[in-house]
Enzyme design. Structure first.
Site, mmCIF file in Angstrom:
data_model
loop_
_atom_site.group_PDB
_atom_site.id
_atom_site.type_symbol
_atom_site.label_atom_id
_atom_site.label_comp_id
_atom_site.label_asym_id
_atom_site.label_seq_id
_atom_site.Cartn_x
_atom_site.Cartn_y
_atom_site.Cartn_z
ATOM 1 N N TRP A 126 0.859 -1.198 -0.031
ATOM 2 C CA TRP A 126 0.031 0.037 0.025
ATOM 3 C C TRP A 126 0.906 1.292 0.030
ATOM 4 O O TRP A 126 0.431 2.389 -0.693
ATOM 5 C CB TRP A 126 -0.949 0.076 1.308
ATOM 6 C CG TRP A 126 -1.894 1.177 1.213
ATOM 7 C CD1 TRP A 126 -3.264 1.371 0.722
ATOM 8 C CD2 TRP A 126 -1.616 2.211 2.091
ATOM 9 N NE1 TRP A 126 -3.588 2.590 0.975
ATOM 10 C CE2 TRP A 126 -2.565 3.221 1.859
ATOM 11 C CE3 TRP A 126 -0.512 2.811 2.866
ATOM 12 C CZ2 TRP A 126 -2.882 4.511 2.737
ATOM 13 C CZ3 TRP A 126 -0.875 4.081 3.346
ATOM 14 C CH2 TRP A 126 -1.728 4.957 3.134
ATOM 15 N N HIS A 127 1.965 1.130 0.660
ATOM 16 C CA HIS A 127 2.915 2.179 0.608
ATOM 17 C C HIS A 127 3.562 2.703 -0.565
ATOM 18 O O HIS A 127 4.257 3.398 -0.786
ATOM 19 C CB HIS A 127 3.815 2.170 1.816
ATOM 20 C CG HIS A 127 3.301 2.610 3.290
ATOM 21 N ND1 HIS A 127 2.591 1.562 4.013
ATOM 22 C CD2 HIS A 127 3.105 3.493 3.933
ATOM 23 C CE1 HIS A 127 2.198 2.056 5.024
ATOM 24 N NE2 HIS A 127 2.430 3.149 5.102
ATOM 25 N N GLY A 128 3.847 1.478 -1.558
ATOM 26 C CA GLY A 128 4.575 1.455 -2.566
ATOM 27 C C GLY A 128 4.927 0.199 -3.271
ATOM 28 O O GLY A 128 5.305 -0.651 -2.314
#
Length: 204
Positions: A126-128
């Site tokens: 989700w963060h990258g």
């Protein structure tokens, strides 16, 4: 308060953290490795929480009441507690819409471990789309699994030995250990590569 966190604290420690992480990790002495790491730990908290505070304040101007999103996460005494205090809207979303639908902790220990690894793997993504984020998420999943499996063992040891009881129930020691486990995770989150993170950790 949010603006103050951003301008007075987050932006200032970010200058030091950015300079430290811009250098080759093997060139950092232990002092500067610790300085850069601590500054990033502070930066990531005050950066994230300041936006939440500003959203809460702006919402209140228009009559909306938003819940707190960060509740002093760095005083947590365990990783489980950390995730009840850190980015509460994100962690509760993963709990309600991923962890519980997968079965939560109701289907036995093996399934519980798999569910924990799954949600933290997804949290990393989700963060990258970068392996450093995936490792960060997987590491927290591993922390959670160790925390779950150690509860029974810890209760048995504590019940049999007063010395271990004083150690395990020492709040300051628990906060100290939890903070440094979180710090190691943040090094993977911030580093340019997994190998850089390992070198930085060795420098610590």
């Amino acid at each position: 308060i949010g603006m103050g966190k951003k301008v007075i604290i987050a932006n200032q420690v970010a200058i030091i953290a950015d300079k430290a992480f811009a250098l080759p990790p093997y060139s950092l002495s232990p002092f500067y490795a610790w300085l850069g790491s601590i500054c990033f730990v502070l930066q990531v908290y005050f950066d994230f929480s300041c936006y939440s505070d500003m959203a809460i304040g702006l919402g209140r101007m228009f009559g909306f009441r938003f819940l707190e999103n960060f509740n002093y996460p760095y005083i947590s005494k365990s990783i489980t507690e950390f995730w009840t205090r850190w980015h509460i809207s994100l962690s509760t979303w993963f709990r309600d819409y991923v962890y519980i639908p997968l079965g939560g902790n109701r289907l036995g220990p093996i399934r519980t471990y798999l569910n924990l690894i799954t949600i933290f793997f997804l949290c990393g993504l989700w963060h990258g789309a970068n392996w450093t984020f995936v490792i960060w998420g997987a590491l927290h999943g591993l922390y959670m699994i160790i925390g779950v499996t150690s509860k029974t063992l810890k209760s048995r040891i504590i019940s049999r030995n007063n010395i271990f009881k004083s150690i395990f129930l020492n709040n300051y020691l628990q906060i100290f250990l939890t903070f440094h486990l979180v710090l190691i995770g943040w090094l993977f989150f911030r580093s340019n590569s997994i190998s850089d993170a390992f070198i930085l950790i060795s420098n610590l």
